[in-house]
Design a protein around this motif. Sequence first.
Motif, short mmCIF file in Angstrom:
data_model
loop_
_atom_site.label_atom_id
_atom_site.label_comp_id
_atom_site.label_asym_id
_atom_site.label_seq_id
_atom_site.Cartn_x
_atom_site.Cartn_y
_atom_site.Cartn_z
N GLY A 328 0.93 -1.17 0.01
CA GLY A 328 -0.09 0.05 -0.05
C GLY A 328 0.82 1.10 -0.02
N SER A 329 0.46 2.25 -0.50
CA SER A 329 1.25 3.57 -0.77
C SER A 329 1.66 4.04 0.52
N SER A 330 0.67 3.78 1.82
CA SER A 330 1.05 4.63 3.19
C SER A 330 1.22 3.04 4.03
N GLY A 331 1.16 2.12 3.66
CA GLY A 331 1.38 0.98 4.27
C GLY A 331 0.36 0.22 5.24
N ARG A 332 -0.90 0.67 4.70
CA ARG A 332 -2.11 0.33 5.34
C ARG A 332 -2.75 -0.96 4.79
N GLY A 333 -2.13 -1.65 4.26
CA GLY A 333 -2.67 -3.12 3.61
C GLY A 333 -3.15 -3.15 2.62
N VAL A 334 -3.83 -4.16 2.31
CA VAL A 334 -4.65 -4.28 0.96
C VAL A 334 -5.59 -3.55 0.59
N THR A 335 -6.38 -2.98 1.59
CA THR A 335 -7.34 -2.02 1.33
C THR A 335 -6.76 -0.54 0.63
N ASP A 336 -5.50 -0.47 1.21
CA ASP A 336 -4.56 0.94 0.81
C ASP A 336 -4.17 0.48 -0.68
N TYR A 337 -3.68 -0.89 -0.71
CA TYR A 337 -3.02 -1.18 -2.16
C TYR A 337 -4.21 -1.07 -3.41
N PHE A 338 -5.47 -1.57 -3.16
CA PHE A 338 -6.21 -1.55 -4.16
C PHE A 338 -7.08 -0.36 -4.04
N ASP A 339 -6.67 0.77 -2.98
CA ASP A 339 -7.52 1.77 -2.79
C ASP A 339 -9.06 1.49 -2.70
N CYS A 340 -9.48 0.56 -2.05
CA CYS A 340 -10.82 0.14 -1.60
C CYS A 340 -11.07 0.87 -0.23
N ASN A 341 -12.58 0.93 0.09
CA ASN A 341 -12.94 1.53 1.20
C ASN A 341 -12.78 0.44 2.26
#
Length: 526
Positions: A328-341
């Motif tokens: 993820g762009s800020s290290g927040r995991g897969v929701t961050d990686y795919f930009d999901c809610n």
Amino acid sequence: MTNQMKHEANGLRRGLKNGFKHHEIKQEIKKPRLTKEEFEETPLLIVLTVYFCYIVLTIFGHIRDFVRRLGFGKSSEVKEKNREGYVKLYRSFESFYTRNIYKRIVQGWNMFICGVPGVMFKLKVNISPEFHQNAKFGTEKIMNAVNLGSYNYLGFAENSGKCADSVEEIILEYGNGICSTRHELGNLDIHRKLETMVAEFLGVEDSITVGMGFATNSTNIPTLMSKGCVIFSDELNHASLVLGCRLSGAKIIVYKHNNMIDLENKIRAAIVEGQPRSHRPWKKALIIVEGVYSMEGTIVNLPALIALKKKYKCYLYVDEAHSIGAIGSSGRGVTDYFDCNPHDVDLLMGTFTKSFGASGGYIAGSKSLINHLRKHSHSFSYATSMSAPVAQQIIMTLKILMGKDGTNEGVSRVRQLERNTHYFRRKLKQKGFIIYGNEDSPVVPLMLYFPSKVTEFIQGLLMGGIATVGVCFPATTVVTSRARFCISASHTKEMLDKALTVIEAVGRNMMVNYSKKVRSQAEVIY
């Protein structure tokens, strides 16, 4: 456009970037084309040879056991003493594989760590003559090695710096242990501060933290699921997830790894058939997956999973043990990686043992869900609370990742990990090795196939100053033994280049560069 619509649109774009078609995400989930993931088929000759090797090992194992029973040689069977007349707790056959095959393999990389387990550490090893011509059998040596087997993805497992300094202060204030549960006298203000920060970092309402990562799954899934419920579990889910599912008493339906077609078919069938015998509707349906799979290096197809859970009204549980902080762009995991809610995932679970350099785990989600867990979770009600120094290590790491320490160190570490991962993976592929997983995954499996070669490969790397781990059956299938590298933001280019040089030399000497694909020899930009 609302924030919800923006998140869904961004997730769709990220899914398309990874090869998922529009109609795969929106309506019927077709087989995703993961352009960033690669699984080169095991050559047929290798498969047949590996099976033959296991057959030979099994035959010789039976011969060894027979000779031992005749009185020749020391028996290595597990036996209890002073239990005459008791039924045996251990049967000989149950430990046959461990006794005759697994122990002969695992001794090659089962070593003691003598120093701080950071990016460089000291190992105490026994060097046999076959790996060093001047060594006597059982020669003990302490050597420095580059650590390529640790889950220290962001490099926070260190004994100096901001985290270590803040932990030292907390020890003086709170002490080392709690010695009580959260429901009794072990509920400190630092625990609530940690849970609030975890929820803020993940972008959800609330979270619960416990002192053990494995128990986070194994004791909390039974709190949510019970008899009359159905769980759809990925076939490569971690043992803690498998145990939690079994303890819940719910019906478990296993689907093919990351295969959305197979998952959708099994969800449809389960809904149509209902519960066994009565055919009543299921009380609840839960899909359980991992963010990054620790053996395969694959990343879950989250956009497609969210579409499926909404379509069939299932709950979604994502284990982010290896993805939180690592992608993820800020290290927040897969929701961050795919930009999901993140609100589209009902339960976000993760551990602090990897990217945070600490221990314990968390589950995050809605306030009502977390309040339910606080009342009924076994790991929250009966286990000793997380110690204050451990909680402070995680808090300081979160502050750094969110930039609350006044620097951009957190983002820099995430970027460095991404850069190291891409460089290492592409270089290994250029050298002719079969590498599994997503190119953004810091878990890098290098396929060796033969269990005997795993031992030789790991020890060969060690002689070159590179330490990593090997993985064989039963942790993998019989024909997919491998070495597994874990990349860290603390690795420098010089360390990675040294590792690549040693890996190439050992690999070519053992002839394990099996890849049939022609790779571009153009220089990989670091």
